[in-house]
Design an enzyme around this catalytic site. Structure first.
Site, PDB file in Angstrom:
ATOM      1  N   ASP A 188       0.945  -1.137   0.069  1.00 44.49           N
ATOM      2  CA  ASP A 188      -0.024  -0.113   0.049  1.00 44.49           C
ATOM      3  C   ASP A 188       0.891   1.231   0.071  1.00 44.49           C
ATOM      4  O   ASP A 188       1.669   1.226   0.852  1.00 44.49           O
ATOM      5  CB  ASP A 188      -0.811  -0.247   1.273  1.00 44.49           C
ATOM      6  CG  ASP A 188      -2.092   0.731   1.157  1.00 44.49           C
ATOM      7  OD1 ASP A 188      -2.195   1.678   0.712  1.00 44.49           O
ATOM      8  OD2 ASP A 188      -3.247   0.200   1.670  1.00 44.49           O
TER       9      ASP A 188
ATOM     10  N   ASP B 234      -2.870   4.689  -2.267  1.00 47.49           N
ATOM     11  CA  ASP B 234      -4.136   5.449  -1.404  1.00 47.49           C
ATOM     12  C   ASP B 234      -4.314   6.654  -1.921  1.00 47.49           C
ATOM     13  O   ASP B 234      -3.333   7.297  -2.532  1.00 47.49           O
ATOM     14  CB  ASP B 234      -3.174   5.453  -0.082  1.00 47.49           C
ATOM     15  CG  ASP B 234      -4.146   5.838   1.171  1.00 47.49           C
ATOM     16  OD1 ASP B 234      -5.096   5.482   1.348  1.00 47.49           O
ATOM     17  OD2 ASP B 234      -3.831   7.185   1.461  1.00 47.49           O
TER      18      ASP B 234
ATOM     19  N   GLU C 147      -6.650   4.037  -5.628  1.00 47.60           N
ATOM     20  CA  GLU C 147      -7.979   4.457  -4.698  1.00 47.60           C
ATOM     21  C   GLU C 147      -8.726   5.862  -5.387  1.00 47.60           C
ATOM     22  O   GLU C 147      -7.684   6.777  -5.418  1.00 47.60           O
ATOM     23  CB  GLU C 147      -7.816   4.525  -3.238  1.00 47.60           C
ATOM     24  CG  GLU C 147      -8.965   4.740  -2.509  1.00 47.60           C
ATOM     25  CD  GLU C 147      -8.758   5.217  -1.118  1.00 47.60           C
ATOM     26  OE1 GLU C 147      -9.519   4.882   0.051  1.00 47.60           O
ATOM     27  OE2 GLU C 147      -7.475   5.714  -0.695  1.00 47.60           O
TER      28      GLU C 147
ATOM     29  N   HIS D  74     -10.966  -2.081   4.668  1.00 50.14           N
ATOM     30  CA  HIS D  74     -10.879  -1.400   5.929  1.00 50.14           C
ATOM     31  C   HIS D  74     -11.421  -0.051   6.192  1.00 50.14           C
ATOM     32  O   HIS D  74     -11.379   0.571   7.160  1.00 50.14           O
ATOM     33  CB  HIS D  74      -9.286  -1.416   6.198  1.00 50.14           C
ATOM     34  CG  HIS D  74      -8.559  -0.324   5.396  1.00 50.14           C
ATOM     35  ND1 HIS D  74      -8.621  -0.298   3.908  1.00 50.14           N
ATOM     36  CD2 HIS D  74      -8.343   0.999   5.634  1.00 50.14           C
ATOM     37  CE1 HIS D  74      -7.958   0.687   3.369  1.00 50.14           C
ATOM     38  NE2 HIS D  74      -7.724   1.500   4.403  1.00 50.14           N
ATOM     39  N   ASP D  75     -12.016   0.334   5.334  1.00 47.84           N
ATOM     40  CA  ASP D  75     -12.803   1.676   5.552  1.00 47.84           C
ATOM     41  C   ASP D  75     -14.237   1.607   5.157  1.00 47.84           C
ATOM     42  O   ASP D  75     -15.048   2.627   5.303  1.00 47.84           O
ATOM     43  CB  ASP D  75     -12.478   2.902   4.177  1.00 47.84           C
ATOM     44  CG  ASP D  75     -10.989   3.095   4.321  1.00 47.84           C
ATOM     45  OD1 ASP D  75     -10.306   3.086   5.512  1.00 47.84           O
ATOM     46  OD2 ASP D  75     -10.276   3.635   3.454  1.00 47.84           O
TER      47      ASP D  75
END
Ligand code: NOJ
Length: 555
Positions: A98, A200, A255, A331-332
């Site tokens: 990431d 990200d 993302e 995870h969000d």
């Protein structure tokens, strides 16, 4: 191995803090991932995307990086990572890291140097601006974590920009030295054997250099908005591609908050050489009241018609122009059975129904840890939550602006907060769910005694086994990779149905996304078809049971 290995792959996301603790400090670690490689291989996944494990003060659980080249001791060390990569490769599993390139931690040496003076090597690594004449912030931009996106630094007598926490200063991508420093880090990890990158908030890296105020219809002090798709975004991403992805054959998934399907097409069209795929946010907004001042905390029941419309639009817009990244959980995001399904009577059925409609689509499916056993949201009290986003938004919306009551905020938190997906992985029914011998860094979901990997895998209704079948289908049936997509019954409020066709093969993917039996006339045309997967034992009829899902192949 094909350069485009990710096209028939399924990728599993690991949130390392909550996966498996092997050194009994209550925090998951890289050795924990290593220990579960056989489990992951049995599930059938091709690659692991591991959320950040770099040195970090953990203000935002590792999305605040202090040293890009060092594994945080809480997760192990660089040697553990090398071992993990080697062991994973031996088992045919790739590793995706990431990259948080929009911002660093304020503890990064880059930022500590940058704030020292206006004329050192690192001074322009971040975005510094003088105060307005009255001393206030340069503009009205709001942070995603509440308050202003600017924080004043006493030493430089200037403000620095941060789209997230004030401990997460944004890097200045206009500065070529910043860009080169990031590429260098990425090449460093490539040299360790890493196979790809999840980028990200990559659509946030280019800022409008005019720094104009955001429109302010609700008359707020600070306004969150216009943080994505800035003027040089494509140029910067293309540069990353040329400097890293392309020469080192690395997979990339970005993302992309705020990207519409047309924007995404420009990010993933192969000829443009930017990214392989992006994570859309659009389909995750189908349970949010549009235009509400409370943003994502203004929840409403899931709108299935909208969900289908959005996903179909992405399928159609990117068809033959690029590739989709498919996900419901990460995870969000919250747990799907609790958020959109029925985590009480129909937990198995709703978990598998949503999995079916996702995995049948064109693109690369991502499975988030625990999703493969249908983990659910914990019904926490406000004090139990840990997440900086939740806490800062509670302060802002409930305490300061008073635009939402505490009760409604809690209701929303239980549905959609990021912490719902961050409770420790539920391996078995022993103390701390087999995650750790000591009390974990974050509360367990109390339902772990009944809902855990061990129990699921030995059950007749095993979600894990259902995922195994779905994943195998992606590997064996070309139609899931290349087949054309066509949405059926677009206006039906409960049924999600579509076909995938390739040459003379036609497949139907169908699911009832409600807790009631639904009659489906259309199914009559498929009665003689082969059932490839079905989350009930019933034959094809003209109705679907609650959350019943099937994939059928025309004879
Ligand atoms: C997106 C990440 O997924 C999220 O967890 C994080 O808080 C923000 N980016 C900031 O890095």
């Amino acid at each position: 191995m094909s350069e485009e290995w990710w096209k028939n792959a399924v990728i599993y996301q690991i949130y390392p803090k909550s996966f498996l603790d092997t050194n009994n400090d209550g925090i998951g670690d890289l050795n924990g991932i290593d220990r579960k490689l056989d489990y992951l291989r049995e599930l059938g996944v091709d690659a692991l995307w591991i959320s950040p494990f770099y040195l970090s003060p953990q203000i935002d659980n590792g999305y605040d990086i202090a040293d890009y080249r060092k594994v945080d001791p809480m997760f192990g060390n660089n040697t553990d990572l090398e071992k993990l990569i080697k062991d994973a490769h031996e088992k045919g599993i790739k590793i995706i890291m990431d990259m948080v390139a929009n911002h660093t931690s304020d503890q990064s040496i880059w930022f500590r140097e940058s704030r020292k003076s206006k004329d050192n090597y690192f001074s322009d690594f971040y975005i510094w601006k003088d105060p307005k004449v009255d001393g206030s912030e340069p503009n009205n931009w709001g942070s995603n974590f509440g308050g202003s996106a600017w924080t004043f630094d006493e030493n430089r007598q200037q403000y620095y920009l941060h789209y997230y926490g004030k401990q997460q200063p944004d890097l200045n991508w206009e500065n070529p030295k910043v860009r080169e420093a990031i590429y260098d880090v990425m090449r460093y990890w490539k040299a360790h054997g890493v196979d790809g990158w999840r980028m990200d908030v990559i659509t946030s890296i280019s800022k409008n250099q005019e720094f104009p105020d955001n429109a302010n219809p609700h008359n707020l002090k600070y306004v969150v908005g216009n943080q994505n798709n800035g003027p040089r975004m494509h140029e910067f991403i293309h540069e990353i591609n040329q400097e890293v992805f392309k020469p080192f054959s690395m997979m990339s998934v970005g993302e992309a908050p705020d990207s519409k399907s047309k924007d995404a097409r420009r990010l993933v069209e192969p000829e443009r050489e930017e990214l392989n795929m992006v994570f859309t946010f659009e389909h995750m907004h189908v349970d949010r009241k549009p235009g509400d001042v409370n943003g994502r905390w203004a929840i409403q029941p899931v709108d299935v018609v909208q969900l289908k419309k959005t996903l179909a639009n992405w399928q159609n817009t990117l068809n033959n122009h690029g590739w989709n990244a498919l996900y419901f959980e990460n995870h969000d995001r919250a747990r799907t059975p609790s958020r959109w399904g029925n985590d009480k009577e129909y937990r198995y059925e709703s978990a598998t129904a949503f999995a079916t409609v996702l995995h049948g689509l064109k693109g690369t499916p991502f499975v988030y840890q625990g999703e493969e056993i249908g983990m659910t949201n914990p019904e926490f009290k406000l004090d139990d939550y840990e997440d900086i986003e939740l806490k800062t938004n509670y302060e802002k919306l409930v305490k300061q602006e008073k635009t939402i009551s505490e009760a409604d905020f809690l209701k929303a938190a239980r549905k959609i907060s990021r912490d719902n997906a961050r409770t420790p992985m539920q391996w078995d029914d022993t103390k701390n769910s087999g995650f750790s011998d000591v009390s974990p860094w974050f509360k367990l979901n109390p339902n772990y005694k009944n809902l855990n990997v061990l129990k699921d895998r030995s059950s007749d209704k095993s979600i894990f086994k259902y995922y195994q079948t779905l994943i195998k289908l992606r590997h064996t049936e070309k139609v899931f990779e290349d087949g054309d997509f066509q949405l059926l019954l677009p206006d039906d409020k409960n049924i999600f149905a579509y076909t995938r066709t390739l040459d003379d093969e036609k497949w139907l993917v169908i699911a009832n996304l409600s807790s009631e039996i639904q009659s489906v006339e259309l199914l009559k045309n498929y009665i003689d078809d082969k059932i490839v997967i079905n989350n009930y034992a019933d034959k094809v009829s003209d109705s679907l049971k609650p959350y019943q899902a099937m994939i059928l192949k025309s004879k």
